[in-house]
Design a protein around this motif. Structure first.
Motif, PDB file in Angstrom:
ATOM      1  N   SER A 160       0.740  -1.264   0.022  1.00 20.40           N
ATOM      2  CA  SER A 160      -0.015  -0.053   0.033  1.00 20.40           C
ATOM      3  C   SER A 160       0.865   1.363  -0.007  1.00 20.40           C
ATOM      4  CB  SER A 160      -0.913  -0.115   1.188  1.00 20.40           C
ATOM      5  OG  SER A 160      -1.804  -1.065   1.310  1.00 20.40           O
ATOM      6  N   CYS A 161       0.415   2.496  -0.725  1.00 22.91           N
ATOM      7  CA  CYS A 161       0.996   3.571  -0.849  1.00 22.91           C
ATOM      8  C   CYS A 161       0.154   4.546  -0.205  1.00 22.91           C
ATOM      9  CB  CYS A 161       1.599   4.023  -1.908  1.00 22.91           C
ATOM     10  SG  CYS A 161       2.396   5.430  -2.253  1.00 22.91           S
ATOM     11  N   ALA A 162       0.003   5.111   1.051  1.00 25.30           N
ATOM     12  CA  ALA A 162      -0.568   6.380   1.423  1.00 25.30           C
ATOM     13  C   ALA A 162      -0.341   7.561   0.751  1.00 25.30           C
ATOM     14  CB  ALA A 162      -0.850   6.350   2.708  1.00 25.30           C
ATOM     15  N   VAL A 163      -0.916   8.309  -0.185  1.00 19.17           N
ATOM     16  CA  VAL A 163      -0.507   9.523  -0.839  1.00 19.17           C
ATOM     17  C   VAL A 163      -1.247  10.653  -0.312  1.00 19.17           C
ATOM     18  CG1 VAL A 163      -0.758  10.631  -3.303  1.00 19.17           C
ATOM     19  CG2 VAL A 163      -0.532   8.181  -2.978  1.00 19.17           C
ATOM     20  N   SER A 164      -0.534  11.380  -0.016  1.00 15.93           N
ATOM     21  CA  SER A 164      -0.592  12.851   0.466  1.00 15.93           C
ATOM     22  C   SER A 164      -0.546  13.792  -0.566  1.00 15.93           C
ATOM     23  CB  SER A 164       0.002  13.420   1.990  1.00 15.93           C
ATOM     24  OG  SER A 164      -0.305  12.420   2.837  1.00 15.93           O
TER      25      SER A 164
ATOM     26  N   ILE B 105      -2.037  -3.359 -10.146  1.00 18.74           N
ATOM     27  CA  ILE B 105      -1.812  -2.147  -9.643  1.00 18.74           C
ATOM     28  C   ILE B 105      -3.167  -1.640  -9.523  1.00 18.74           C
ATOM     29  CG2 ILE B 105      -1.322  -0.778 -11.642  1.00 18.74           C
ATOM     30  CD1 ILE B 105       0.418   1.088  -9.850  1.00 18.74           C
ATOM     31  N   SER B 106      -3.792  -0.970  -8.308  1.00 19.55           N
ATOM     32  CA  SER B 106      -5.055  -0.161  -8.411  1.00 19.55           C
ATOM     33  C   SER B 106      -4.791   0.843  -7.298  1.00 19.55           C
ATOM     34  CB  SER B 106      -5.971  -1.413  -7.856  1.00 19.55           C
ATOM     35  OG  SER B 106      -5.787  -1.822  -6.343  1.00 19.55           O
ATOM     36  N   ARG B 107      -5.919   1.653  -7.564  1.00 24.94           N
ATOM     37  CA  ARG B 107      -6.062   2.866  -6.757  1.00 24.94           C
ATOM     38  C   ARG B 107      -7.300   2.797  -6.152  1.00 24.94           C
ATOM     39  NH1 ARG B 107      -4.854   8.669  -9.656  1.00 24.94           N
ATOM     40  NH2 ARG B 107      -5.277  10.126  -8.199  1.00 24.94           N
ATOM     41  N   ASP B 108      -7.440   3.679  -4.789  1.00 22.09           N
ATOM     42  CA  ASP B 108      -8.646   3.860  -4.099  1.00 22.09           C
ATOM     43  C   ASP B 108      -8.614   5.338  -4.124  1.00 22.09           C
ATOM     44  OD1 ASP B 108     -10.621   4.410  -2.566  1.00 22.09           O
ATOM     45  OD2 ASP B 108     -10.508   2.497  -1.664  1.00 22.09           O
ATOM     46  N   ASN B 109      -9.374   6.296  -4.688  1.00 25.49           N
ATOM     47  CA  ASN B 109      -9.226   7.597  -4.736  1.00 25.49           C
ATOM     48  C   ASN B 109      -9.651   7.943  -3.220  1.00 25.49           C
ATOM     49  OD1 ASN B 109      -7.919   8.015  -7.180  1.00 25.49           O
ATOM     50  ND2 ASN B 109      -9.904   8.490  -8.306  1.00 25.49           N
ATOM     51  N   ALA B 110     -10.822   7.573  -2.867  1.00 24.21           N
ATOM     52  CA  ALA B 110     -11.392   7.673  -1.455  1.00 24.21           C
ATOM     53  C   ALA B 110     -10.549   7.781  -0.324  1.00 24.21           C
ATOM     54  CB  ALA B 110     -12.499   7.076  -1.256  1.00 24.21           C
TER      55      ALA B 110
END
Length: 115
Positions: free
Chosen positions: A21-25, A68-73
Motif C-alpha cells: 500500500s502507498c498512502a498518498v498525501s 496495480i490499483s487505486r482507491d481515490n477515496a
C-alpha cells in the motif's frame, strides 16, 4: 506538500502473496500518474507498474502476477503481488508524477521472497 508512505512489505515464501500500500498525501487533481518501482541489490531501479486515468501498465516481468490499483477515496495506491518468485526480492518504491512533471518518491518497503 506531497508525501508517499509505503507499507505491506515483508518476508514471504515463493508462490506466496503480498499487498503493498502507498498512502498518498497530494491533491488528486495534481496527480498525473502513480506507480511502483523496485530496486534489487546491485541493480538499477526498474518500473513495475503504473496507473493513470487512462489505464494501467505492468512490466512484462510481473504481468499476470502483479496488479496495480487505486482507491481515490482512501488516497491509496496498491500493488497486489501473487505467485511471488525469489527474483521479485527488492525494495519497492511508490512513485507519483504530477501534471507539471514533478516526480516524488516514497521511502521504500522491503520485499523478500525466500524459503
Amino acid at each position: 506538500q506531497v508525501q508517499l508512505v509505503e507499507s505491506g512489505g515483508g518476508l514471504v515464501q515463493p508462490g506466496g502473496s503480498l499487498r503493498l500500500s502507498c498512502a498518498v498525501s497530494a491533491s488528486n487533481s495534481s496527480i498525473n500518474q502513480l506507480g511502483w518501482y523496485r530496486q534489487a541489490p546491485g541493480k538499477q531501479r526498474e518500473l513495475v507498474a503504473t496507473i493513470t486515468a487512462r489505464g494501467t501498465f505492468h512490466a512484462n516481468s510481473v504481468g499476470g502476477r502483479f496488479t496495480i490499483s487505486r482507491d481515490n477515496a482512501k488516497n491509496t495506491v496498491y500493488l497486489q503481488m501473487n505467485s511471488l518468485k525469489p527474483e521479485d526480492t527488492a525494495v519497492y518504491y511508490c512513485n507519483l508524477v504530477t501534471w507539471g512533471l514533478e516526480v516524488f518518491w516514497g521511502q521504500g518497503t522491503q520485499v523478500t521472497v525466500s524459503s
